[in-house]
Design a protein around this motif. Structure first.
Motif, short mmCIF file in Angstrom:
data_model
loop_
_atom_site.label_atom_id
_atom_site.label_comp_id
_atom_site.label_asym_id
_atom_site.label_seq_id
_atom_site.Cartn_x
_atom_site.Cartn_y
_atom_site.Cartn_z
N ASP A 3 0.83 -1.21 0.00
CA ASP A 3 0.00 0.00 0.00
C ASP A 3 0.87 1.26 0.00
O ASP A 3 1.96 1.28 0.55
CB ASP A 3 -0.89 0.02 1.24
N ILE A 4 0.33 2.32 -0.63
CA ILE A 4 1.01 3.62 -0.65
C ILE A 4 0.43 4.48 0.48
O ILE A 4 -0.79 4.57 0.63
CB ILE A 4 0.76 4.37 -1.97
N ASN A 5 1.27 5.08 1.24
CA ASN A 5 0.82 6.06 2.23
C ASN A 5 1.06 7.45 1.66
O ASN A 5 2.18 7.95 1.65
CB ASN A 5 1.59 5.88 3.54
N ILE A 6 -0.01 8.05 1.14
CA ILE A 6 0.11 9.38 0.53
C ILE A 6 0.27 10.42 1.63
O ILE A 6 -0.38 10.37 2.67
CB ILE A 6 -1.12 9.69 -0.32
N LYS A 7 1.15 11.37 1.37
CA LYS A 7 1.41 12.45 2.33
C LYS A 7 0.12 13.20 2.65
O LYS A 7 -0.65 13.54 1.75
CB LYS A 7 2.45 13.39 1.72
N ALA A 312 -0.10 14.32 -2.59
CA ALA A 312 -0.54 14.78 -1.27
C ALA A 312 -2.07 14.84 -1.22
O ALA A 312 -2.73 15.09 -2.23
CB ALA A 312 0.04 16.15 -0.96
N LEU A 313 -2.59 14.60 -0.03
CA LEU A 313 -4.00 14.80 0.29
C LEU A 313 -4.05 15.95 1.28
O LEU A 313 -3.48 15.86 2.37
CB LEU A 313 -4.61 13.54 0.89
N ILE A 314 -4.71 17.04 0.91
CA ILE A 314 -4.69 18.25 1.74
C ILE A 314 -6.08 18.56 2.25
O ILE A 314 -7.03 18.73 1.47
CB ILE A 314 -4.14 19.46 0.94
N GLU A 315 -6.21 18.64 3.58
CA GLU A 315 -7.49 19.00 4.19
C GLU A 315 -7.54 20.51 4.41
O GLU A 315 -6.58 21.11 4.89
CB GLU A 315 -7.66 18.26 5.53
N VAL A 316 -8.67 21.09 4.04
CA VAL A 316 -8.87 22.54 4.21
C VAL A 316 -10.18 22.78 4.96
O VAL A 316 -11.01 21.88 5.12
CB VAL A 316 -8.91 23.26 2.84
N ALA A 317 -10.40 24.02 5.39
CA ALA A 317 -11.60 24.34 6.14
C ALA A 317 -12.84 24.36 5.24
O ALA A 317 -13.92 23.92 5.64
CB ALA A 317 -11.43 25.70 6.83
N ASP A 318 -12.67 24.89 4.01
CA ASP A 318 -13.81 24.99 3.09
C ASP A 318 -13.27 25.14 1.67
O ASP A 318 -12.06 25.19 1.44
CB ASP A 318 -14.71 26.18 3.46
N LEU A 319 -14.18 25.22 0.71
CA LEU A 319 -13.77 25.29 -0.70
C LEU A 319 -13.06 26.60 -1.03
O LEU A 319 -12.20 26.64 -1.92
CB LEU A 319 -14.98 25.10 -1.61
N SER A 320 -13.39 27.66 -0.31
CA SER A 320 -12.71 28.93 -0.54
C SER A 320 -11.23 28.81 -0.15
O SER A 320 -10.35 29.32 -0.86
CB SER A 320 -13.39 30.04 0.27
N GLU A 321 -10.95 28.13 0.95
CA GLU A 321 -9.56 27.90 1.33
C GLU A 321 -8.88 26.97 0.33
O GLU A 321 -7.69 27.12 0.03
CB GLU A 321 -9.46 27.33 2.74
N ALA A 322 -9.64 26.02 -0.20
CA ALA A 322 -9.10 25.13 -1.23
C ALA A 322 -8.63 25.93 -2.44
O ALA A 322 -7.56 25.69 -3.01
CB ALA A 322 -10.14 24.10 -1.66
#
Length: 435
Positions: A3-7, A312-322
């Motif tokens: 398995d790959i562990n994506i950052k 990378a998988l990046i978590e953001v607060a909302d779509l505007s921050e995305a």
């Protein structure tokens, strides 16, 4: 397969900016040995012409011929390739070409001019380049889509002659590439590759004509050669590894998103695939889809290396921050896999191509959507644009003063020129002034 562990990154973490910068860092420095080798090849081609091209073609492509003229494929050979490929491939190429041509014809801007109040005429004359050179990879990496994307805008722009170079290692010819050249209207094709082909296009040889601009992808030797000859000729860009950034609201099938990320990761180990979402559970689901689907991929080893080292998988607060994070990255390809892409696109400022909605896979843009797939990489979308008709045209300013206009503006020019200490400029303008 392991398995790959994506950052995983989170925009709220204190060190996010530095972590993102580290993720995006890509070393595009050219190896000293590559630089020296390319400079040697270019120098030889510039000074020895055809003889050098023949020597390097024999050395690198293991292809020995008596003269460069034997490396040219005439229009009959291109037509033969078009007739030889399977019917479904021909139909697909022709449909893609029609869409690419239709899109790029809308970019064509005419010359223009206007007349001000005292009869002075000002304007801009738009003219195509006389001759463009198209580099097309050969051998295992054969890209007929690249032929269409580079040659069609040139022909729409009005370029008189498009000269294509394509290496044929060991004499292996890709008929689909030649068929694409026939469909796109390429004028001349030479089976030459590498830095020697770039040099031949830049400087000209006894057989291969010099061009005004060189476009098209290639390996590190081709990219380095394009960088070296820039200034003698124009070039499209120095492209880095392929990139995709997906912004998703968490409502798209995670398998779709995983495959979209794969679509760029399979290009090479340095390609970069990034997913941004405000939904942490969705990021987990895409991670699971990646590991589920990876063993089914033909280029699984390349994908695994790319995803493991640069994704990378990046978590953001909302779509505007995305959108804000996306603008920081300025990706080559940006998918807005959200419910209302029209609203989100208003917040996007930097991207090579923007793919709107859940059904718009980036892969469609690579082949047949219509817009060009030659796009700025490595953050250069902050200041540059996709390849287009405008890359094969130049603009000349038109200035035609009336007697009244020369009198009125000559007085302005006189003051400015004398202020700069350029007396001849001032007197030249003053001769046209009516005292």
């Amino acid at each position: 397969m392991t398995d790959i562990n994506i950052k995983r990154l989170n925009a709220s973490q204190r060190d996010f900016d530095s972590a993102l910068a580290k993720l995006l860092a890509w070393d595009d420095s050219v190896d000293h040995q590559v630089n020296e080798s390319v400079r040697h090849i270019l120098r030889e081609v510039k000074t020895r012409g055809d003889a050098a091209v023949l020597e390097f073609t024999e050395k690198f492509d293991r292809l020995k011929v008596d003269g460069v003229a034997e490396l040219e494929m005439d229009q009959g050979r291109l037509q033969k390739a078009l007739d030889a490929i399977p019917q479904d491939q021909r139909i697909a190429l022709e449909k893609a070409a029609d869409r690419i041509r239709d899109y790029h014809e809308r970019q064509n801007q005419p010359s223009w001019q206007y007349e001000d109040e005292d009869g002075t005429v000002l304007g801009q004359k738009v003219t195509p380049l006389d001759r463009a050179g198209l580099y097309v990879p050969g051998g295992k990496a054969a890209y007929p889509s690249s032929v269409l994307m580079n040659a069609i805008p040139a022909k729409v722009a009005g370029v008189s002659e498009v000269v294509m170079v394509v290496p044929t290692p060991d004499g292996v010819v890709n008929d689909m590439v030649l068929a694409a050249a026939a469909i796109a209207g390429v004028d001349r094709v030479f089976t030459v590759g590498g830095a020697q082909a770039v040099g031949a296009l830049a400087y000209g040889t006894e057989t291969i004509p010099a061009v005004d601009k060189i476009v098209g992808p290639g390996n590190i030797f081709v990219a380095t050669a394009k960088r070296e000859v820039f200034g003698t000729v124009g070039i499209d860009m120095i492209a880095g590894p392929s990139e995709i950034l997906v912004i998703c609201d968490g409502q798209t099938d995670p398998d779709w998103i995983a495959m979209d990320l794969f679509s760029q990761a399979e290009h090479d180990e340095q390609a970069q695939s990034i997913l941004i979402s405000p939904d942490a559970a969705f990021l987990d689901a895409v991670q699971a889809s990646v590991n589920k689907l990876l063993p089914t991929m033909e280029r699984s080893e390349i994908i695994a290396e790319s995803m493991g080292s640069r994704a990378a998988l990046i978590e953001v607060a909302d779509l505007s921050e995305a959108a804000a994070v996306s603008n920081r990255i300025a990706p080559e390809h940006l998918e807005l896999s959200v419910e209302n892409p029209e609203a989100l696109v208003e917040e996007i400022r930097h991207a090579g191509a923007i793919f709107m909605g859940r059904f718009t896979a980036e892969a469609l843009g690579d082949y047949c959507a219509g817009p060009n797939h030659v796009l700025p990489t490595s953050g250069t979308a902050r200041f540059s644009s996709p390849l287009g008709v405008y890359d094969f045209q130049k603009r000349s300013s038109i200035i035609g003063f009336s007697a009244a206009g020369a009198d009125r503006m000559g007085r302005v020019a006189s003051v400015l020129a004398r202020g700069e200490g350029l007396t001849a400029h001032a007197r030249s303008a003053e001769y046209r002034i009516n005292d």
